[in-house]
Every structure is written in structure tokens, then in C-alpha cells.
Design a protein around this motif. Sequence first.
Motif, PDB file in Angstrom:
ATOM      1  N   ARG A  59       0.858  -1.186   0.000  1.00  0.00           N
ATOM      2  CA  ARG A  59       0.000   0.000   0.000  1.00  0.00           C
ATOM      3  C   ARG A  59       0.895   1.238   0.000  1.00  0.00           C
ATOM      4  NH1 ARG A  59      -2.779  -0.489   5.948  1.00  0.00           N
ATOM      5  NH2 ARG A  59      -0.900  -0.089   7.172  1.00  0.00           N
ATOM      6  N   ARG A  60       0.443   2.223  -0.741  1.00  0.00           N
ATOM      7  CA  ARG A  60       1.119   3.522  -0.795  1.00  0.00           C
ATOM      8  C   ARG A  60       0.161   4.524  -0.165  1.00  0.00           C
ATOM      9  NH1 ARG A  60       4.833   6.626  -3.815  1.00  0.00           N
ATOM     10  NH2 ARG A  60       5.509   4.809  -4.978  1.00  0.00           N
ATOM     11  N   VAL A  61       0.615   5.150   0.900  1.00  0.00           N
ATOM     12  CA  VAL A  61      -0.186   6.145   1.610  1.00  0.00           C
ATOM     13  C   VAL A  61       0.466   7.505   1.400  1.00  0.00           C
ATOM     14  CG1 VAL A  61      -1.101   6.875   3.851  1.00  0.00           C
ATOM     15  CG2 VAL A  61      -0.818   4.430   3.352  1.00  0.00           C
ATOM     16  N   ILE A  62      -0.339   8.468   0.963  1.00  0.00           N
ATOM     17  CA  ILE A  62       0.135   9.844   0.833  1.00  0.00           C
ATOM     18  C   ILE A  62      -0.401  10.598   2.042  1.00  0.00           C
ATOM     19  CG2 ILE A  62       0.178  11.942  -0.575  1.00  0.00           C
ATOM     20  CD1 ILE A  62       1.468   9.475  -1.921  1.00  0.00           C
ATOM     21  N   GLY A  63       0.519  11.167   2.807  1.00  0.00           N
ATOM     22  CA  GLY A  63       0.158  11.857   4.033  1.00  0.00           C
ATOM     23  C   GLY A  63       0.359  13.355   3.928  1.00  0.00           C
ATOM     24  N   PRO A  64       0.434  14.017   5.071  1.00  0.00           N
ATOM     25  CA  PRO A  64       0.597  15.471   5.100  1.00  0.00           C
ATOM     26  C   PRO A  64       1.838  15.911   4.317  1.00  0.00           C
ATOM     27  CG  PRO A  64       0.221  14.594   7.308  1.00  0.00           C
ATOM     28  CD  PRO A  64       0.418  13.422   6.389  1.00  0.00           C
ATOM     29  N   GLY A  65       1.698  17.011   3.584  1.00  0.00           N
ATOM     30  CA  GLY A  65       2.827  17.545   2.833  1.00  0.00           C
ATOM     31  C   GLY A  65       3.313  16.611   1.739  1.00  0.00           C
ATOM     32  N   ASP A  66       2.418  15.773   1.220  1.00  0.00           N
ATOM     33  CA  ASP A  66       2.758  14.808   0.169  1.00  0.00           C
ATOM     34  C   ASP A  66       3.812  13.792   0.599  1.00  0.00           C
ATOM     35  OD1 ASP A  66       0.887  15.830  -1.612  1.00  0.00           O
ATOM     36  OD2 ASP A  66       2.296  17.285  -2.439  1.00  0.00           O
ATOM     37  N   THR A  67       3.901  13.521   1.896  1.00  0.00           N
ATOM     38  CA  THR A  67       4.818  12.484   2.366  1.00  0.00           C
ATOM     39  C   THR A  67       4.318  11.122   1.881  1.00  0.00           C
ATOM     40  OG1 THR A  67       3.599  12.374   4.457  1.00  0.00           O
ATOM     41  CG2 THR A  67       5.596  13.734   4.421  1.00  0.00           C
ATOM     42  N   VAL A  68       5.243  10.235   1.599  1.00  0.00           N
ATOM     43  CA  VAL A  68       4.909   8.916   1.074  1.00  0.00           C
ATOM     44  C   VAL A  68       5.319   7.843   2.072  1.00  0.00           C
ATOM     45  CG1 VAL A  68       5.354   7.232  -0.761  1.00  0.00           C
ATOM     46  CG2 VAL A  68       5.153   9.675  -1.316  1.00  0.00           C
ATOM     47  N   PHE A  69       4.386   6.969   2.363  1.00  0.00           N
ATOM     48  CA  PHE A  69       4.632   5.781   3.174  1.00  0.00           C
ATOM     49  C   PHE A  69       4.287   4.582   2.296  1.00  0.00           C
ATOM     50  CE2 PHE A  69       3.765   9.143   6.104  1.00  0.00           C
ATOM     51  CZ  PHE A  69       4.526   8.884   7.236  1.00  0.00           C
ATOM     52  N   ARG A  70       5.171   3.602   2.235  1.00  0.00           N
ATOM     53  CA  ARG A  70       4.893   2.362   1.511  1.00  0.00           C
ATOM     54  C   ARG A  70       5.078   1.212   2.489  1.00  0.00           C
ATOM     55  NH1 ARG A  70       8.476   1.017  -2.219  1.00  0.00           N
ATOM     56  NH2 ARG A  70       7.003  -0.256  -3.410  1.00  0.00           N
ATOM     57  N   GLU A  71       4.072   0.331   2.515  1.00  0.00           N
ATOM     58  CA  GLU A  71       4.074  -0.772   3.477  1.00  0.00           C
ATOM     59  C   GLU A  71       3.633  -2.054   2.789  1.00  0.00           C
ATOM     60  OE1 GLU A  71       2.839   2.115   7.213  1.00  0.00           O
ATOM     61  OE2 GLU A  71       1.273   1.220   5.969  1.00  0.00           O
ATOM     62  N   ARG A  72       4.330  -3.146   3.105  1.00  0.00           N
ATOM     63  CA  ARG A  72       4.010  -4.461   2.527  1.00  0.00           C
ATOM     64  C   ARG A  72       3.274  -5.302   3.568  1.00  0.00           C
ATOM     65  NH1 ARG A  72       6.025  -6.694  -1.691  1.00  0.00           N
ATOM     66  NH2 ARG A  72       7.937  -5.459  -1.641  1.00  0.00           N
ATOM     67  N   LEU A  73       2.136  -5.869   3.165  1.00  0.00           N
ATOM     68  CA  LEU A  73       1.392  -6.783   4.029  1.00  0.00           C
ATOM     69  C   LEU A  73       2.196  -8.079   4.154  1.00  0.00           C
ATOM     70  CD1 LEU A  73      -1.300  -7.254   5.563  1.00  0.00           C
ATOM     71  CD2 LEU A  73      -2.206  -8.222   3.437  1.00  0.00           C
ATOM     72  N   THR A  74       2.630  -8.399   5.368  1.00  0.00           N
ATOM     73  CA  THR A  74       3.474  -9.578   5.574  1.00  0.00           C
ATOM     74  C   THR A  74       2.717 -10.747   6.196  1.00  0.00           C
ATOM     75  OG1 THR A  74       4.243  -8.696   7.694  1.00  0.00           O
ATOM     76  CG2 THR A  74       5.600  -8.239   5.747  1.00  0.00           C
ATOM     77  N   GLY A  75       1.534 -10.489   6.720  1.00  0.00           N
ATOM     78  CA  GLY A  75       0.738 -11.560   7.300  1.00  0.00           C
ATOM     79  C   GLY A  75      -0.685 -11.100   7.525  1.00  0.00           C
ATOM     80  N   LEU A  76      -1.629 -12.002   7.312  1.00  0.00           N
ATOM     81  CA  LEU A  76      -3.043 -11.719   7.551  1.00  0.00           C
ATOM     82  C   LEU A  76      -3.641 -12.987   8.135  1.00  0.00           C
ATOM     83  CD1 LEU A  76      -5.479  -9.583   6.635  1.00  0.00           C
ATOM     84  CD2 LEU A  76      -6.029 -11.533   5.206  1.00  0.00           C
ATOM     85  N   ASP A  77      -4.239 -12.859   9.321  1.00  0.00           N
ATOM     86  CA  ASP A  77      -4.784 -14.025  10.015  1.00  0.00           C
ATOM     87  C   ASP A  77      -6.213 -13.696  10.457  1.00  0.00           C
ATOM     88  OD1 ASP A  77      -5.480 -16.043  11.831  1.00  0.00           O
ATOM     89  OD2 ASP A  77      -3.448 -16.178  12.653  1.00  0.00           O
ATOM     90  N   ASP A  78      -7.181 -14.173   9.688  1.00  0.00           N
ATOM     91  CA  ASP A  78      -8.579 -13.886  10.018  1.00  0.00           C
ATOM     92  C   ASP A  78      -8.998 -14.521  11.343  1.00  0.00           C
ATOM     93  OD1 ASP A  78      -9.527 -12.161   7.929  1.00  0.00           O
ATOM     94  OD2 ASP A  78      -9.467 -13.872   6.566  1.00  0.00           O
TER      95      ASP A  78
END
Length: 150
Positions: A59-78
Amino acid sequence: MTTAARTGPRPYASAVLNASADEVWAYLRDFGNLAEWTPGGRTAVIEDGGPADRVGCVRRVIGPGDTVFRERLTGLDDAARSYSYAVLECPLPISGAHGTLRVSPAAGGRALVEWSGGFSADPADEEAMTKTLTHALYGTGLAALRRRFG
């Protein structure tokens, strides 16, 4: 001379929401909806357009001041109502950052949401970055969820 293994800072925040754990998890398990509920997140998209619950998606998140955060989903456990992610890119002076979001049943049919993480940083930045993640990111996100779920 030996040195003890260093685990690094461990930011953590939690909140009890007035909704069932299943209802809260059904909303939060969407790894791509972070900007909907986190203050400061303007947009969040899954980069390859694939499903937001596919381990490995970014996921790419654009935050305040056009800051960029990129995060990879490493685990999902329903079954455990949790997901984990690794931070690939962020404007903060941290490295090796990761996080986990977990939803558990709480008394009275409510939900306990816990957001925790870890990272490495220069010793001079550790305290400030722990506070930033704990309060400015996790805390404000959980407060917004508390408002969303009444």
C-alpha cells in the motif's frame, strides 16, 4: 566481551471500541483503507491494484505535505483478527519498521484494537520516534476508529 541483543523501541497503543470484534475486523482487514480512518492520510492505494488482503501487496499512503509511506502486508490471520506489515519507505528517521494491528473481543460485546510495532533508529531519535508512532500515528488512528464505531 558480549553484548545483549537489542530489541529496539516497541511503540504500542490500544482502544476499546463500541462494536463487536467481528464488525471491527471486517472493516480493518482491508489493508488498503488506511486513509479512510487514519487522520492525516490523504490517499491509500494498493500499488498493483490487486486485492488488499493478499499477503505481499504494497500500500502507498500519501500523508501530510505529500509524504509517502509504503508498506508491505506480511501476514493476515482472520482467525486471530490481525495483520502485520513491513514499512518499505517513510519520511521518518527510522529503519526496519514493522507493525501489527490486532482486534480481540472485549467485555460487553465490544472490541479491543491493539496497534504495535518496532523499528531501529539512531539512539538520539528513538524516544521521539517512539512517541510519534505511539501517539501521532497509532493513537490518533485508534481515536478516529473510536469515533467511527461510536
